[in-house]
Design an enzyme around this catalytic site. Structure first.
Site, PDB file in Angstrom:
ATOM      1  N   ASP A  49       0.835  -1.213   0.000  1.00 20.58           N
ATOM      2  CA  ASP A  49       0.000   0.000   0.000  1.00 20.58           C
ATOM      3  C   ASP A  49       0.867   1.260   0.000  1.00 20.58           C
ATOM      4  O   ASP A  49       0.349   2.378  -0.057  1.00 20.58           O
ATOM      5  CB  ASP A  49      -1.014  -0.009   1.157  1.00 20.58           C
ATOM      6  CG  ASP A  49      -0.351  -0.026   2.522  1.00 20.58           C
ATOM      7  OD1 ASP A  49       0.885  -0.164   2.604  1.00 20.58           O
ATOM      8  OD2 ASP A  49      -1.088   0.089   3.533  1.00 20.58           O
ATOM      9  N   SER A  50       2.192   1.073   0.021  1.00 24.09           N
ATOM     10  CA  SER A  50       3.099   2.204  -0.208  1.00 24.09           C
ATOM     11  C   SER A  50       2.795   2.855  -1.558  1.00 24.09           C
ATOM     12  O   SER A  50       3.216   3.979  -1.816  1.00 24.09           O
ATOM     13  CB  SER A  50       4.563   1.742  -0.175  1.00 24.09           C
ATOM     14  OG  SER A  50       4.752   0.649  -1.050  1.00 24.09           O
ATOM     15  N   ASP A  88      -1.088  -6.112  -0.165  1.00 23.13           N
ATOM     16  CA  ASP A  88      -1.418  -5.491   1.124  1.00 23.13           C
ATOM     17  C   ASP A  88      -2.916  -5.285   1.274  1.00 23.13           C
ATOM     18  O   ASP A  88      -3.580  -4.795   0.346  1.00 23.13           O
ATOM     19  CB  ASP A  88      -0.767  -4.099   1.211  1.00 23.13           C
ATOM     20  CG  ASP A  88       0.526  -4.114   1.994  1.00 23.13           C
ATOM     21  OD1 ASP A  88       0.828  -5.114   2.662  1.00 23.13           O
ATOM     22  OD2 ASP A  88       1.255  -3.104   1.920  1.00 23.13           O
ATOM     23  N   LYS A 118      -1.193  -9.375   2.892  1.00 25.22           N
ATOM     24  CA  LYS A 118      -0.360  -8.942   4.019  1.00 25.22           C
ATOM     25  C   LYS A 118      -1.167  -8.009   4.914  1.00 25.22           C
ATOM     26  O   LYS A 118      -1.881  -7.140   4.414  1.00 25.22           O
ATOM     27  CB  LYS A 118       0.903  -8.235   3.525  1.00 25.22           C
ATOM     28  CG  LYS A 118       1.764  -7.681   4.669  1.00 25.22           C
ATOM     29  CD  LYS A 118       3.181  -7.356   4.244  1.00 25.22           C
ATOM     30  CE  LYS A 118       3.367  -6.048   3.547  1.00 25.22           C
ATOM     31  NZ  LYS A 118       2.979  -4.849   4.350  1.00 25.22           N
ATOM     32  N   GLU A 120      -0.881  -5.553   8.501  1.00 27.10           N
ATOM     33  CA  GLU A 120      -0.076  -4.961   9.569  1.00 27.10           C
ATOM     34  C   GLU A 120      -0.757  -5.349  10.873  1.00 27.10           C
ATOM     35  O   GLU A 120      -1.845  -4.856  11.184  1.00 27.10           O
ATOM     36  CB  GLU A 120      -0.012  -3.436   9.404  1.00 27.10           C
ATOM     37  CG  GLU A 120       0.756  -3.035   8.163  1.00 27.10           C
ATOM     38  CD  GLU A 120       0.876  -1.538   7.967  1.00 27.10           C
ATOM     39  OE1 GLU A 120       0.576  -0.771   8.914  1.00 27.10           O
ATOM     40  OE2 GLU A 120       1.273  -1.125   6.872  1.00 27.10           O
ATOM     41  N   GLU A 187       9.606  -4.350   9.876  1.00 24.97           N
ATOM     42  CA  GLU A 187      10.002  -3.037   9.337  1.00 24.97           C
ATOM     43  C   GLU A 187      10.519  -2.100  10.429  1.00 24.97           C
ATOM     44  O   GLU A 187       9.934  -1.992  11.520  1.00 24.97           O
ATOM     45  CB  GLU A 187       8.798  -2.369   8.639  1.00 24.97           C
ATOM     46  CG  GLU A 187       9.146  -0.960   8.142  1.00 24.97           C
ATOM     47  CD  GLU A 187       8.138  -0.368   7.161  1.00 24.97           C
ATOM     48  OE1 GLU A 187       7.168  -1.058   6.796  1.00 24.97           O
ATOM     49  OE2 GLU A 187       8.347   0.795   6.760  1.00 24.97           O
TER      50      GLU A 187
HETATM   51  O1  KIV Z   1       3.616  -1.061   1.537  1.00 24.69           O
HETATM   52  C1  KIV Z   1       4.717  -1.574   1.318  1.00 24.69           C
HETATM   53  O2  KIV Z   1       5.325  -1.407   0.250  1.00 24.69           O
HETATM   54  C2  KIV Z   1       5.297  -2.395   2.372  1.00 24.69           C
HETATM   55  C3  KIV Z   1       6.742  -2.739   2.257  1.00 24.69           C
HETATM   56  C4  KIV Z   1       7.588  -1.549   2.328  1.00 24.69           C
HETATM   57  C5  KIV Z   1       7.133  -3.775   3.241  1.00 24.69           C
HETATM   58  O3  KIV Z   1       4.635  -2.761   3.282  1.00 24.69           O
END
Ligand code: KIV
Length: 284
Positions: A49-50, A88, A118, A120, A187
């Site tokens: 989600d970056s 994510d 994924k 968090e 992280e």
């Molecule tokens: O959102 C993302 O790209 C991430 C990575 C930096 C681990 O969670």
């Protein structure tokens, strides 16, 4: 009738089995073309989600939606056939209840074709990971600095400098692993914390800003390619400066257009030939 050949991707259980073996290489990808470039070189493509910050210019990941992640996740799956694709789950799509998480994660799996999701999550959301894992959804955890919690930290900060926080992060990692996550991102933590987590959990740890004491590493591709910003965080190694190359290419193009050097004869469709060959070429 012949059976269609199955694409052989690395699976979540295969990644999980790499614990203590060859380090796992992970990169982020948000689009089909980027996935195509990266796919054969890495074990896992993470649709992080970056992308909210890297692609959409947002300050944090909080405004990223499930639909955005599904669209980008599906593109990355279409652009790859080797790496395990993990997508994510965005902020507010899984924190409310295990049922909400399952509904949205199932949609993610169905509409993208990804290999897992994924989350968090630490101790508090371990029951949610268990709920998903027991219902057929491979879950990668994410502990340490959790960017979706930026407002509770008051900024993006390395975690685990204080003993109590370090203990909490280690407890989070243990809970995520006990709940059935097949691996986890660690992280922004101090090296001793990463070492301890990697020692105590039986699944692979994938570090970002978490030292070499992890079973694998992940970076945001735009960071290592020099495509995102001028600021390079300490944990990033830049392997290319593509941003500079893009800028130079755009300048050269604009100069050519203004000087009428582009398009040149070889880029033009001339007048139609009498037999229509040029027109046929244009259509084909
Ligand atoms: O959102 C993302 O790209 C991430 C990575 C930096 C681990 O969670």
């Amino acid at each position: 009738m012949s059976t269609p050949s199955r694409i052989k991707r690395i699976t979540a259980p295969e990644l999980s089995a790499r614990k203590g073996k060859e380090p796992i290489a992970v990169l982020t990808a948000y689009t089909a073309p980027m996935a195509q470039f990266l796919d054969e070189h890495v074990d896992c493509l993470l649709v992080g989600d970056s992308l909210g910050m890297v692609v959409y210019g947002l300050d944090t990941t909080l405004a990223v939606t499930l639909d955005m992640m599904i669209n980008h996740g599906a593109a990355v799956v279409r652009g790859s056939n080797h790496a395990c694709v993990i997508v994510d789950m965005p902020f507010a799509s899984y924190q409310e209840s295990p049922e909400q998480a399952y509904r949205n994660a199932a949609r993610m799996m169905q509409e993208t074709g990804a290999d897992g999701v994924k989350l968090e999550a630490g101790v508090a959301l371990a029951p949610t990971i268990e709920f998903l894992a027991q219902r057929g959804i491979p879950v990668m955890g994410h502990v340490g600095l959790m960017p979706q919690s930026v407002n509770t930290y008051g900024g993006f900060r390395v975690q685990g400098k204080e003993t109590a926080v370090a203990r909490q992060v280690i407890d989070d990692a243990r809970a995520v692993s006990d709940a059935g996550a097949f691996s986890m991102v660690v992280e922004g933590v101090m090296e001793p914390v990463a070492r301890e987590i990697t020692n105590v959990v039986p699944v692979p740890t994938i570090g970002i800003g978490a030292s070499a004491e992890c079973d694998g590493q992940v970076l945001v591709s735009e960071d290592l390619l020099g495509l995102f910003s001028d600021f390079t965080p300490k944990f990033v190694k830049r392997y290319a400066e593509l941003g500079n190359q893009i800028s130079a290419a755009a300048a050269a193009y604009a100069e050519d257009v203004r000087a009428r050097r582009f398009p040149a004869a070889e880029h033009c469709f001339g007048a139609p030939k009498t037999d229509g060959a040029e027109v046929r070429q244009l259509k084909s």
